[in-house]
Design a protein around this motif. Sequence first.
Motif, mmCIF file in Angstrom:
data_model
loop_
_atom_site.group_PDB
_atom_site.id
_atom_site.type_symbol
_atom_site.label_atom_id
_atom_site.label_comp_id
_atom_site.label_asym_id
_atom_site.label_seq_id
_atom_site.Cartn_x
_atom_site.Cartn_y
_atom_site.Cartn_z
ATOM 1 N N VAL A 100 19.930 86.110 17.651
ATOM 2 C CA VAL A 100 20.640 84.838 17.782
ATOM 3 C C VAL A 100 19.810 83.820 18.561
ATOM 4 O O VAL A 100 19.673 82.659 18.153
ATOM 5 N N ILE A 101 19.249 84.245 19.686
ATOM 6 C CA ILE A 101 18.434 83.325 20.487
ATOM 7 C C ILE A 101 17.210 82.866 19.690
ATOM 8 O O ILE A 101 16.853 81.687 19.707
ATOM 9 N N GLY A 102 16.569 83.789 18.974
ATOM 10 C CA GLY A 102 15.426 83.416 18.142
ATOM 11 C C GLY A 102 15.809 82.402 17.078
ATOM 12 O O GLY A 102 15.103 81.411 16.862
ATOM 13 N N CYS A 103 16.942 82.619 16.421
ATOM 14 C CA CYS A 103 17.409 81.686 15.389
ATOM 15 C C CYS A 103 17.757 80.329 15.986
ATOM 16 O O CYS A 103 17.464 79.279 15.385
ATOM 17 N N LEU A 104 18.366 80.325 17.171
ATOM 18 C CA LEU A 104 18.688 79.051 17.835
ATOM 19 C C LEU A 104 17.419 78.272 18.170
ATOM 20 O O LEU A 104 17.338 77.057 17.920
ATOM 21 N N LEU A 105 16.430 78.951 18.721
ATOM 22 C CA LEU A 105 15.168 78.285 19.052
ATOM 23 C C LEU A 105 14.492 77.725 17.803
ATOM 24 O O LEU A 105 14.021 76.586 17.796
ATOM 25 N N VAL A 106 14.450 78.516 16.747
ATOM 26 C CA VAL A 106 13.823 78.063 15.508
ATOM 27 C C VAL A 106 14.611 76.898 14.912
ATOM 28 O O VAL A 106 14.014 75.933 14.422
ATOM 29 N N GLY A 107 15.928 76.966 14.970
ATOM 30 C CA GLY A 107 16.745 75.868 14.467
ATOM 31 C C GLY A 107 16.509 74.581 15.233
ATOM 32 O O GLY A 107 16.429 73.501 14.643
ATOM 33 N N ILE A 108 16.393 74.682 16.544
ATOM 34 C CA ILE A 108 16.165 73.497 17.381
ATOM 35 C C ILE A 108 14.767 72.923 17.133
ATOM 36 O O ILE A 108 14.597 71.715 16.991
ATOM 37 N N LEU A 109 13.760 73.800 17.070
ATOM 38 C CA LEU A 109 12.378 73.330 16.944
ATOM 39 C C LEU A 109 11.995 72.928 15.519
ATOM 40 O O LEU A 109 11.154 72.057 15.338
ATOM 41 N N GLY A 110 12.591 73.581 14.515
ATOM 42 C CA GLY A 110 12.130 73.354 13.152
ATOM 43 C C GLY A 110 13.177 72.948 12.137
ATOM 44 O O GLY A 110 12.830 72.649 10.993
ATOM 45 N N GLY A 111 14.437 73.009 12.513
ATOM 46 C CA GLY A 111 15.489 72.584 11.595
ATOM 47 C C GLY A 111 15.781 73.586 10.493
ATOM 48 O O GLY A 111 15.432 74.767 10.575
ATOM 49 N N ARG A 112 16.425 73.076 9.438
ATOM 50 C CA ARG A 112 16.875 73.940 8.339
ATOM 51 C C ARG A 112 15.723 74.620 7.611
ATOM 52 O O ARG A 112 15.832 75.770 7.205
ATOM 53 N N GLN A 113 14.645 73.880 7.423
ATOM 54 C CA GLN A 113 13.497 74.450 6.712
ATOM 55 C C GLN A 113 12.962 75.675 7.463
ATOM 56 O O GLN A 113 12.661 76.703 6.868
ATOM 57 N N ALA A 114 12.869 75.577 8.764
ATOM 58 C CA ALA A 114 12.373 76.693 9.570
ATOM 59 C C ALA A 114 13.368 77.848 9.572
ATOM 60 O O ALA A 114 12.969 79.013 9.543
ATOM 61 N N LEU A 115 14.665 77.547 9.581
ATOM 62 C CA LEU A 115 15.671 78.616 9.527
ATOM 63 C C LEU A 115 15.611 79.364 8.201
ATOM 64 O O LEU A 115 15.750 80.589 8.164
ATOM 65 N N ALA A 116 15.385 78.635 7.104
ATOM 66 C CA ALA A 116 15.249 79.292 5.801
ATOM 67 C C ALA A 116 14.004 80.178 5.783
ATOM 68 O O ALA A 116 14.051 81.313 5.282
ATOM 69 N N ALA A 117 12.914 79.698 6.354
ATOM 70 C CA ALA A 117 11.689 80.503 6.428
ATOM 71 C C ALA A 117 11.904 81.733 7.308
ATOM 72 O O ALA A 117 11.380 82.814 7.019
ATOM 73 N N MET A 118 12.705 81.586 8.358
ATOM 74 C CA MET A 118 12.990 82.718 9.243
ATOM 75 C C MET A 118 13.823 83.774 8.518
ATOM 76 O O MET A 118 13.596 84.978 8.706
ATOM 77 N N ALA A 119 14.764 83.341 7.697
ATOM 78 C CA ALA A 119 15.560 84.300 6.919
ATOM 79 C C ALA A 119 14.662 85.105 5.980
ATOM 80 O O ALA A 119 14.807 86.331 5.868
ATOM 81 N N ILE A 120 13.727 84.437 5.339
ATOM 82 C CA ILE A 120 12.773 85.136 4.466
ATOM 83 C C ILE A 120 11.943 86.120 5.279
ATOM 84 O O ILE A 120 11.697 87.256 4.858
ATOM 85 N N THR A 121 11.522 85.694 6.447
ATOM 86 C CA THR A 121 10.735 86.556 7.338
ATOM 87 C C THR A 121 11.518 87.803 7.724
ATOM 88 O O THR A 121 10.980 88.913 7.705
ATOM 89 N N PHE A 122 12.791 87.644 8.071
ATOM 90 C CA PHE A 122 13.621 88.786 8.458
ATOM 91 C C PHE A 122 13.739 89.799 7.326
ATOM 92 O O PHE A 122 13.625 91.000 7.545
#
Length: 162
Positions: A100-122
């Motif tokens: 959750v903390i990782g997703c929050l940080l990525v969402g704050i720093l990179g927005g939706r595009q970064a969150l989508a990339a993080m989901a693929i990474t997971f």
Amino acid sequence: DGIFSARQRERMLEIMRDSRLGTYGGLALIFCVVTKTLAVVSLSHLSPWLLFGFLSCACVAGRTAMVLVMYGQRYARQGDGMGNIYIGKISRFEAATTLVIGCLLVGILGGRQALAAMAITFVAIYALARYFRHHLGGQTGDTLGAAEEMGEMIFLIALLWV
């Protein structure tokens, strides 16, 4: 080196314990550095602040994804090792909190595009953890390190697609 040696499990683990760098390990390092470099060059058309945010997100995503290789896994070797400190020793709460903390940080720093990339990474790192478990019977400190590097690399590549 051990994973691609096409040997029995015990021999793979023995090769992985050896601190010397072999051919496959060297090739993996070169591939990783070249892939990350090419991904960053491909993203260089972005504004400096957005690029900085995405590069920060890559580090967060790689380290956050390592939790998927630790939680609910078992240590592949008998005895002690650096990975034995973490592998299978974190609770569901600790794993969820980290994700959750990782997703929050990525969402704050990179927005939706970064969150989508993080989901693929997971998804990719979870598949990698299953691959390691199938071939090695568990995880090691080496597989944690490989998951972190692969997580960063997959995140940067996924940014190009989403």
